[in-house]
Design a protein around this motif. Structure first.
Motif, PDB file in Angstrom:
ATOM      1  N   ALA A  62      39.854  42.226  41.919  1.00 43.64           N
ATOM      2  CA  ALA A  62      39.599  42.918  43.183  1.00 43.64           C
ATOM      3  C   ALA A  62      38.121  42.855  43.558  1.00 43.64           C
ATOM      4  N   VAL A  63      37.243  42.872  42.564  1.00 40.33           N
ATOM      5  CA  VAL A  63      35.804  42.760  42.819  1.00 40.33           C
ATOM      6  C   VAL A  63      35.492  41.401  43.430  1.00 40.33           C
ATOM      7  N   VAL A 100      41.154  36.482  34.979  1.00 42.01           N
ATOM      8  CA  VAL A 100      41.149  37.205  36.252  1.00 42.01           C
ATOM      9  C   VAL A 100      42.171  38.331  36.144  1.00 42.01           C
ATOM     10  N   VAL A 101      41.710  39.562  36.251  1.00 44.46           N
ATOM     11  CA  VAL A 101      42.557  40.730  36.011  1.00 44.46           C
ATOM     12  C   VAL A 101      42.738  41.503  37.309  1.00 44.46           C
ATOM     13  N   TRP A 102      44.001  41.716  37.692  1.00 44.82           N
ATOM     14  CA  TRP A 102      44.318  42.442  38.921  1.00 44.82           C
ATOM     15  C   TRP A 102      44.847  43.843  38.595  1.00 44.82           C
ATOM     16  N   ASP A 103      44.691  44.754  39.557  1.00 46.65           N
ATOM     17  CA  ASP A 103      45.383  46.042  39.493  1.00 46.65           C
ATOM     18  C   ASP A 103      46.864  45.831  39.767  1.00 46.65           C
ATOM     19  N   ASP A 104      47.703  46.694  39.191  1.00 49.07           N
ATOM     20  CA  ASP A 104      49.141  46.666  39.443  1.00 49.07           C
ATOM     21  C   ASP A 104      49.517  48.023  40.026  1.00 49.07           C
ATOM     22  N   LYS A 144      49.857  47.793  49.370  1.00 52.61           N
ATOM     23  CA  LYS A 144      50.900  46.793  49.597  1.00 52.61           C
ATOM     24  C   LYS A 144      50.279  45.442  49.939  1.00 52.61           C
ATOM     25  N   ASN A 145      49.247  45.467  50.776  1.00 55.85           N
ATOM     26  CA  ASN A 145      48.546  44.232  51.126  1.00 55.85           C
ATOM     27  C   ASN A 145      47.919  43.590  49.898  1.00 55.85           C
ATOM     28  N   LYS A 146      47.279  44.429  49.086  1.00 53.46           N
ATOM     29  CA  LYS A 146      46.614  43.896  47.895  1.00 53.46           C
ATOM     30  C   LYS A 146      47.612  43.317  46.903  1.00 53.46           C
ATOM     31  N   VAL A 214      31.900  40.768  31.169  1.00 53.47           N
ATOM     32  CA  VAL A 214      32.864  41.496  31.994  1.00 53.47           C
ATOM     33  C   VAL A 214      32.233  41.736  33.355  1.00 53.47           C
ATOM     34  N   THR A 215      32.913  41.303  34.417  1.00 51.62           N
ATOM     35  CA  THR A 215      32.394  41.454  35.773  1.00 51.62           C
ATOM     36  C   THR A 215      33.120  42.588  36.482  1.00 51.62           C
TER      37      THR A 215
END
Length: 304
Positions: A62-63, A100-104, A144-146, A214-215
């Protein structure tokens, strides 16, 4: 009460309003707006410059999405192919492994009520040929968009021809897309990237990584990494962890090893409570206090 013969002690023994005024404004939580102040308390002088290359980079997806420009592209395909993927390629030049790590976004989560208070609906269908929304930041406020965007970008990562000598991991819901390397990752049911970053970090250390970057732009991630660091160091004494924090002129590096060495062993374990107690995503900040509570903590060691 002053004009009547009443018992003040009895009066103040009861709640006089539904919500404590120190924690809310007419019932609305005083959510902290200065969480980053804690970083000024934690950071210390770097004893060395960050390495030129890393064994692994773990990025809060997300960043990345929030930081990349969108003015030069028109569609989601263009954004992915001409902005997002090239940025990852550039990051991959100085590391062997990129995560690459996304929120769920879970519907019945504790944070869902907070999001409903903060987010304005700005629905937009995410598809390759669809035009990017003009109000990009408003678009990114809608979970929802994300969710659709993150799934779309993960598919782009999966289908891109990455160098054979490199390794790329990207979350997709509870699963992880693993490209290259010999160590795929399993499922993970963490809702937020904040803690899921640690899962990716541990997996990298388990498979030979020593230096990890870690970013993030989230103070919560720094706090979580501080909390788990000594346990990580016990299991992986070679771990050298750097945090690339912020964007633009506010960008800075934190060396997690130095921070935790200055705090000692006990304080990091108590840090989550201190951070939440003085104002976090789902807890109120004390009015006018914020992270200055750190000074009180330092003066009262028994609090630890």
């Amino acid at each position: 009460m002053q004009s009547r013969d009443s018992d003040l002690d009895e009066f103040f023994a009861h709640e006089i309003q539904s919500y404590p005024p120190s924690l809310s404004i007419l019932g609305k939580l005083r959510l902290s707006s200065n969480k980053s102040d804690l970083l000024d308390c934690l950071k210390c002088t770097l004893t060395a410059d960050p390495p030129a290359t890393f064994d692994c980079k773990v990025m809060d997806g997300a960043v990345v999405v929030h930081s990349l420009p969108t003015k030069a592209v028109c569609t989601f395909n263009q954004y992915a192919d001409e902005v997002f993927i090239p940025h990852l390629e550039n990051q991959l030049q100085t590391t062997f492994r990129l995560d690459v790590v996304w929120d769920d976004y879970t519907v019945d989560s504790l944070k869902e009520s907070t999001r409903k208070n903060e987010d304005q609906e700005y629905a937009k269908k995410v598809a390759g040929d669809a035009k990017l929304p003009v109000k990009w930041m408003e678009f990114l406020r809608d979970p929802k968009n994300k969710t659709e965007l993150f799934t779309f970008l993960t598919l782009k990562i999966e289908n891109f021809a990455w160098p054979a000598s490199k390794c790329v991991h990207a979350t997709r819901g509870e699963a992880v897309v693993s490209i290259g390397g010999t160590s795929p990752m399993g499922h993970c049911n963490h809702e937020e990237a904040d803690t899921r970053i640690v899962v990716h970090l541990v997996h990298a250390l388990q498979h030979g990584a020593k230096s990890v970057q870690v970013t993030t732009i989230d103070t919560d991630v720094v706090v979580i990494l501080v909390v788990v660091f000594h346990d990580l160091l016990t299991a992986y004494p070679f771990a050298d962890i750097w945090i690339a924090f912020g964007m633009g002129k506010h960008f800075q590096f934190f060396h997690l090893n130095d921070i935790c060495a200055s705090l000692g062993v006990r304080k990091p374990k108590a840090l989550p409570f201190s951070h939440a107690f003085s104002g976090c995503d789902t807890t109120s900040a004390f009015f006018g206090k914020g992270k200055t509570a750190w000074q009180a903590w330092q003066a009262y060691s028994d609090a630890t």
